[in-house]
Scaffold this motif. Structure first.
Motif, PDB file in Angstrom:
ATOM      1  N   ARG A 262       0.857  -1.186   0.000  1.00 42.84           N
ATOM      2  CA  ARG A 262       0.000   0.000   0.000  1.00 42.84           C
ATOM      3  C   ARG A 262       0.891   1.234   0.000  1.00 42.84           C
ATOM      4  O   ARG A 262       2.079   1.154   0.333  1.00 42.84           O
ATOM      5  N   SER A 292       0.199   4.638  11.936  1.00 43.48           N
ATOM      6  CA  SER A 292      -0.981   3.982  11.376  1.00 43.48           C
ATOM      7  C   SER A 292      -1.120   2.564  11.888  1.00 43.48           C
ATOM      8  O   SER A 292      -0.208   2.004  12.509  1.00 43.48           O
ATOM      9  N   ASP A 293      -2.269   1.969  11.591  1.00 40.53           N
ATOM     10  CA  ASP A 293      -2.499   0.560  11.874  1.00 40.53           C
ATOM     11  C   ASP A 293      -1.670  -0.258  10.888  1.00 40.53           C
ATOM     12  O   ASP A 293      -1.765  -0.046   9.669  1.00 40.53           O
ATOM     13  N   ASP A 295      -1.926  -3.263   9.824  1.00 35.64           N
ATOM     14  CA  ASP A 295      -2.689  -4.170   8.953  1.00 35.64           C
ATOM     15  C   ASP A 295      -3.518  -3.431   7.919  1.00 35.64           C
ATOM     16  O   ASP A 295      -3.548  -3.805   6.750  1.00 35.64           O
ATOM     17  N   THR A 296      -4.189  -2.363   8.344  1.00 35.34           N
ATOM     18  CA  THR A 296      -5.117  -1.679   7.448  1.00 35.34           C
ATOM     19  C   THR A 296      -4.558  -0.389   6.860  1.00 35.34           C
ATOM     20  O   THR A 296      -5.062   0.099   5.852  1.00 35.34           O
ATOM     21  N   ALA A 298      -4.840   2.420   8.372  1.00 36.01           N
ATOM     22  CA  ALA A 298      -5.644   3.523   8.901  1.00 36.01           C
ATOM     23  C   ALA A 298      -4.780   4.418   9.785  1.00 36.01           C
ATOM     24  O   ALA A 298      -4.121   3.939  10.708  1.00 36.01           O
TER      25      ALA A 298
END
Length: 323
Positions: A262, A292-293, A295-296, A298
């Motif tokens: 990402r 940020s998170d 995994d996601t 966010a």
């Protein structure tokens, strides 16, 4: 929670005036402020128990300890080390400083108050042909040994105390930059120039290469440079500059496999770290830090910081800040 941020000074490609503090205001907003003036503190490490920060003063061939209290004050004068110190790791009761400019790995005793003593150098690898030694990281391992990474000569060395135990060469020109131990006996070495993750495993008391995974996604006319690697539970996360992405890898029986990527959310992600289950990315060219998170992706916070190149928080375990 407070984050401490290092960066490059004006005249050396950056705009940082010293060590910065990122903290939350009474109103709940995250802000940056200069905490202590220092010349190009491009790498920061925290003492594992004391309120002390260690800074690599890259342009001044020195390192310095800072005591953290109501303010941030020097704990003794700068201590001379090799040319271009770019990484400092606390190994037992000493600071191991990797020097990019001349390839030296300098070991400095740490006093009871966290202050630094005079440096003694480990044997430097000899340069040959058009290649020269460029030390880039020291990593204490769970078996009690210490790994040192030489980016210029593509060499990994393992030490017991200050005695070399093993030497292993990677592919010429690969440029090993940093490493992380995902589990006892399993190392993942990030190569900046070839943009790969090289997995090593330990058989008895010897390490060997088990797997190599290429990364990156260069656009025409551009080139990718791997910059940071961390382990997060069952995943390994890698930052790559150029494409400015975060890659997620999953350990396999013989190495790692790519599970996704990402955008990093910053320009030129120079530093990657984990703390309290959050991923920290320093965007050197966008002058900002993002948490940020893992995994996601966010975002938990984004804050403007001048030329960030390293982050740390006191009280974090050494394993959380290896990249």
């Amino acid at each position: 929670m407070t984050f401490w941020v290092g960066g490059s000074r004006r005249g050396e490609g950056g705009g940082a005036a010293g060590i910065g503090r990122v903290s939350r205001t009474d109103g709940g907003e995250w802000t940056y402020e200069l905490a202590a003036e220092a010349p190009s503190p491009s790498w920061l490490t925290g003492h594992p128990r004391l309120p002390v920060l260690y800074a690599c003063l890259e342009g001044d061939a020195a390192v310095q300890a800072f005591r953290v209290g109501p303010g941030v004050e020097p704990l003794g004068p700068p201590v001379a080390v090799g040319d271009g110190p770019c990484h400092l790791a606390v190994v037992g009761g000493a600071a191991w400083v990797s020097c990019w400019g001349d390839g030296s790995v300098d070991v400095l005793p740490i006093g009871p108050d966290g202050s630094l003593g005079a440096a003694a150098s480990l044997p430097v690898l000899p340069s040959h042909a058009d290649r020269r030694s460029r030390a880039h990281m020291a990593l204490p391992l769970t078996d009690g040994s210490t790994l040192t990474v030489d980016m210029g000569l593509d060499v990994l060395r393992w030490w017991r105390g200050e005695a070399e135990q093993q030497r292993l060469s990677l592919a010429e020109g690969s440029g090993p930059r940093h490493a992380v131990e995902s589990s006892p006996g399993v190392l993942h070495v990030l190569t900046e120039l070839s943009c790969e993750v090289v997995t090593l495993v330990r058989d008895a008391d010897r390490w060997r290469v088990a797997h190599t995974l290429p990364l990156g996604c260069p656009a025409p006319g551009t080139r990718d440079f791997a910059s940071g690697i961390v382990a997060d539970g069952a995943s390994v996360l890698v930052a790559v500059r150029g494409c400015d992405r975060i890659f997620t890898l999953r350990p396999t029986p013989d190495g790692v496999a790519l599970t996704g990527s990402r955008p990093a959310g910053v320009a030129w992600p120079r530093f990657l770290g984990m703390i309290d289950g959050r991923l920290v990315v320093a965007g050197e060219r966008s002058d900002e830090v993002v948490v940020s998170d893992p995994d996601t992706g966010a975002e938990a916070l984004r804050v403007a910081v001048p030329t960030p190149t390293a982050m740390v928080t006191l009280g974090a375990s050494a394993a959380a800040w290896q990249a």
